[in-house]
Every structure is written in C-alpha cells, then in structure tokens.
Motif scaffolding. Structure first.
Motif, PDB file in Angstrom:
ATOM      1  N   ALA A  70      39.474  44.328  50.014  1.00  0.00           N
ATOM      2  CA  ALA A  70      39.553  42.874  50.195  1.00  0.00           C
ATOM      3  C   ALA A  70      38.189  42.233  49.973  1.00  0.00           C
ATOM      4  CB  ALA A  70      40.086  42.540  51.584  1.00  0.00           C
ATOM      5  N   ILE A  71      37.150  42.873  50.487  1.00  0.00           N
ATOM      6  CA  ILE A  71      35.790  42.355  50.299  1.00  0.00           C
ATOM      7  C   ILE A  71      35.425  42.375  48.816  1.00  0.00           C
ATOM      8  CG2 ILE A  71      33.346  42.865  50.732  1.00  0.00           C
ATOM      9  CD1 ILE A  71      34.310  43.869  53.555  1.00  0.00           C
ATOM     10  N   GLU A  72      35.752  43.458  48.137  1.00  0.00           N
ATOM     11  CA  GLU A  72      35.427  43.573  46.708  1.00  0.00           C
ATOM     12  C   GLU A  72      36.196  42.558  45.860  1.00  0.00           C
ATOM     13  OE1 GLU A  72      32.913  45.341  45.374  1.00  0.00           O
ATOM     14  OE2 GLU A  72      32.479  45.766  47.477  1.00  0.00           O
ATOM     15  N   ILE A  73      37.464  42.361  46.173  1.00  0.00           N
ATOM     16  CA  ILE A  73      38.260  41.371  45.431  1.00  0.00           C
ATOM     17  C   ILE A  73      37.675  39.974  45.649  1.00  0.00           C
ATOM     18  CG2 ILE A  73      40.527  40.271  45.216  1.00  0.00           C
ATOM     19  CD1 ILE A  73      41.729  43.029  46.055  1.00  0.00           C
ATOM     20  N   ALA A  74      37.298  39.668  46.887  1.00  0.00           N
ATOM     21  CA  ALA A  74      36.701  38.361  47.187  1.00  0.00           C
ATOM     22  C   ALA A  74      35.400  38.170  46.413  1.00  0.00           C
ATOM     23  CB  ALA A  74      36.465  38.221  48.681  1.00  0.00           C
ATOM     24  N   LYS A  75      34.592  39.228  46.325  1.00  0.00           N
ATOM     25  CA  LYS A  75      33.338  39.138  45.562  1.00  0.00           C
ATOM     26  C   LYS A  75      33.618  38.848  44.085  1.00  0.00           C
ATOM     27  CE  LYS A  75      30.484  42.236  48.351  1.00  0.00           C
ATOM     28  NZ  LYS A  75      29.811  43.558  48.371  1.00  0.00           N
ATOM     29  N   LEU A  76      34.656  39.482  43.550  1.00  0.00           N
ATOM     30  CA  LEU A  76      35.012  39.235  42.154  1.00  0.00           C
ATOM     31  C   LEU A  76      35.433  37.790  41.932  1.00  0.00           C
ATOM     32  CD1 LEU A  76      36.973  42.488  41.259  1.00  0.00           C
ATOM     33  CD2 LEU A  76      34.749  41.767  40.357  1.00  0.00           C
ATOM     34  N   LEU A  77      36.178  37.234  42.883  1.00  0.00           N
ATOM     35  CA  LEU A  77      36.575  35.826  42.766  1.00  0.00           C
ATOM     36  C   LEU A  77      35.349  34.923  42.733  1.00  0.00           C
ATOM     37  CD1 LEU A  77      39.643  35.544  45.136  1.00  0.00           C
ATOM     38  CD2 LEU A  77      39.619  35.119  42.688  1.00  0.00           C
ATOM     39  N   ILE A  78      34.403  35.194  43.616  1.00  0.00           N
ATOM     40  CA  ILE A  78      33.185  34.377  43.671  1.00  0.00           C
ATOM     41  C   ILE A  78      32.409  34.517  42.363  1.00  0.00           C
ATOM     42  CG2 ILE A  78      30.929  34.159  44.782  1.00  0.00           C
ATOM     43  CD1 ILE A  78      32.376  34.917  47.422  1.00  0.00           C
ATOM     44  N   ALA A  79      32.286  35.752  41.892  1.00  0.00           N
ATOM     45  CA  ALA A  79      31.543  35.988  40.652  1.00  0.00           C
ATOM     46  C   ALA A  79      32.188  35.306  39.456  1.00  0.00           C
ATOM     47  CB  ALA A  79      31.439  37.488  40.398  1.00  0.00           C
ATOM     48  N   ASN A  80      33.498  35.077  39.541  1.00  0.00           N
ATOM     49  CA  ASN A  80      34.203  34.487  38.404  1.00  0.00           C
ATOM     50  C   ASN A  80      34.470  32.998  38.550  1.00  0.00           C
ATOM     51  OD1 ASN A  80      34.542  36.704  36.588  1.00  0.00           O
ATOM     52  ND2 ASN A  80      35.803  37.626  38.179  1.00  0.00           N
ATOM     53  N   GLY A  81      33.752  32.336  39.435  1.00  0.00           N
ATOM     54  CA  GLY A  81      33.873  30.901  39.372  1.00  0.00           C
ATOM     55  C   GLY A  81      33.924  30.084  40.629  1.00  0.00           C
ATOM     56  N   ALA A  82      33.927  30.652  41.802  1.00  0.00           N
ATOM     57  CA  ALA A  82      34.058  29.848  43.017  1.00  0.00           C
ATOM     58  C   ALA A  82      32.879  28.887  43.181  1.00  0.00           C
ATOM     59  CB  ALA A  82      34.169  30.733  44.250  1.00  0.00           C
ATOM     60  N   ASP A  83      31.705  29.293  42.750  1.00  0.00           N
ATOM     61  CA  ASP A  83      30.529  28.449  42.942  1.00  0.00           C
ATOM     62  C   ASP A  83      30.058  27.791  41.655  1.00  0.00           C
ATOM     63  OD1 ASP A  83      30.408  28.979  45.652  1.00  0.00           O
ATOM     64  OD2 ASP A  83      29.276  30.822  45.361  1.00  0.00           O
ATOM     65  N   LYS A  84      30.903  27.804  40.635  1.00  0.00           N
ATOM     66  CA  LYS A  84      30.504  27.232  39.345  1.00  0.00           C
ATOM     67  C   LYS A  84      31.045  25.839  39.174  1.00  0.00           C
ATOM     68  CE  LYS A  84      30.090  31.690  37.259  1.00  0.00           C
ATOM     69  NZ  LYS A  84      30.533  32.633  36.312  1.00  0.00           N
ATOM     70  N   ASP A 109      40.042  26.010  47.403  1.00  0.00           N
ATOM     71  CA  ASP A 109      41.045  26.867  46.769  1.00  0.00           C
ATOM     72  C   ASP A 109      40.646  28.342  46.854  1.00  0.00           C
ATOM     73  OD1 ASP A 109      42.550  24.649  46.083  1.00  0.00           O
ATOM     74  OD2 ASP A 109      41.945  24.651  43.967  1.00  0.00           O
ATOM     75  N   TYR A 110      39.395  28.634  46.515  1.00  0.00           N
ATOM     76  CA  TYR A 110      38.925  30.011  46.565  1.00  0.00           C
ATOM     77  C   TYR A 110      38.918  30.542  48.000  1.00  0.00           C
ATOM     78  CZ  TYR A 110      37.629  30.569  41.669  1.00  0.00           C
ATOM     79  OH  TYR A 110      37.672  30.718  40.305  1.00  0.00           O
ATOM     80  N   ALA A 111      38.567  29.711  48.942  1.00  0.00           N
ATOM     81  CA  ALA A 111      38.566  30.141  50.344  1.00  0.00           C
ATOM     82  C   ALA A 111      39.976  30.503  50.812  1.00  0.00           C
ATOM     83  CB  ALA A 111      37.977  29.038  51.233  1.00  0.00           C
ATOM     84  N   VAL A 112      40.960  29.737  50.377  1.00  0.00           N
ATOM     85  CA  VAL A 112      42.357  30.009  50.744  1.00  0.00           C
ATOM     86  C   VAL A 112      42.804  31.337  50.142  1.00  0.00           C
ATOM     87  CG1 VAL A 112      44.735  29.229  50.431  1.00  0.00           C
ATOM     88  CG2 VAL A 112      42.980  27.589  51.080  1.00  0.00           C
TER      89      VAL A 112
END
Length: 89
Positions: free
Chosen positions: A75-89, A11-14
C-alpha cells in the motif's frame, strides 16, 4: 494553491486512503474499499487525473494476495507511485 491543484491533491488522497484501507485487518473496511474501486466515482476521479483505473485495481488485487503485513508495505509503495506520477504536479 489553485482550485485545480487542490482538487487533484484531494483526489489522490482519497485513492491513497482506499488503497490503505485494503491493507486493513478489518474485513468490512477492505470490502467497502474494494467496492469503491469498482464505482463510477473512482472511474471519474481516475479520468479527471489521467490515472489508469485498471492499473490501480490490478495492483490492489495483487496486493490482496499477500499477508496483511506485506499488504501494508505494498500500500505504501502504490501510494508512492501515485505521488510520483502526478499528485504534486
């Protein structure tokens, strides 16, 4: 990796790819991505992952106000925020 975590990573990758597509020079790709952000599919993915769709859409709209080179950085910064907020949790 369990099924839930695999689904979440997908989902996060999409979402991240759609954000990157919005920073493209290809106007058709940008248009298609923006259309996807307004789709039920995007809303379902956000709901499933406790993501606020309006926040993502707002960030993308703000990103589109800048030149393409700057959009790529956003785009890179937004993606980092997504990861920080749960993609790997």
């Amino acid at each position: 990796m369990n099924k839930f975590k695999a689904q979440k990573r997908l989902d996060y990758a999409v979402i991240k790819q759609a954000i990157r597509d919005c920073s493209s020079k290809n106007e058709l790709l940008v248009s298609d991505s923006l259309e996807w952000f307004n789709s039920d599919e995007f809303k379902i993915i956000c709901e499933r992952n406790n993501i606020l769709p309006d926040k993502v859409i707002g960030s993308v709209r703000e990103m589109l106000e800048y030149p393409i080179i700057t959009r790529k950085k956003f785009a890179i910064e937004i993606a980092k925020l997504l990861i920080a907020n749960g993609a790997d949790k």
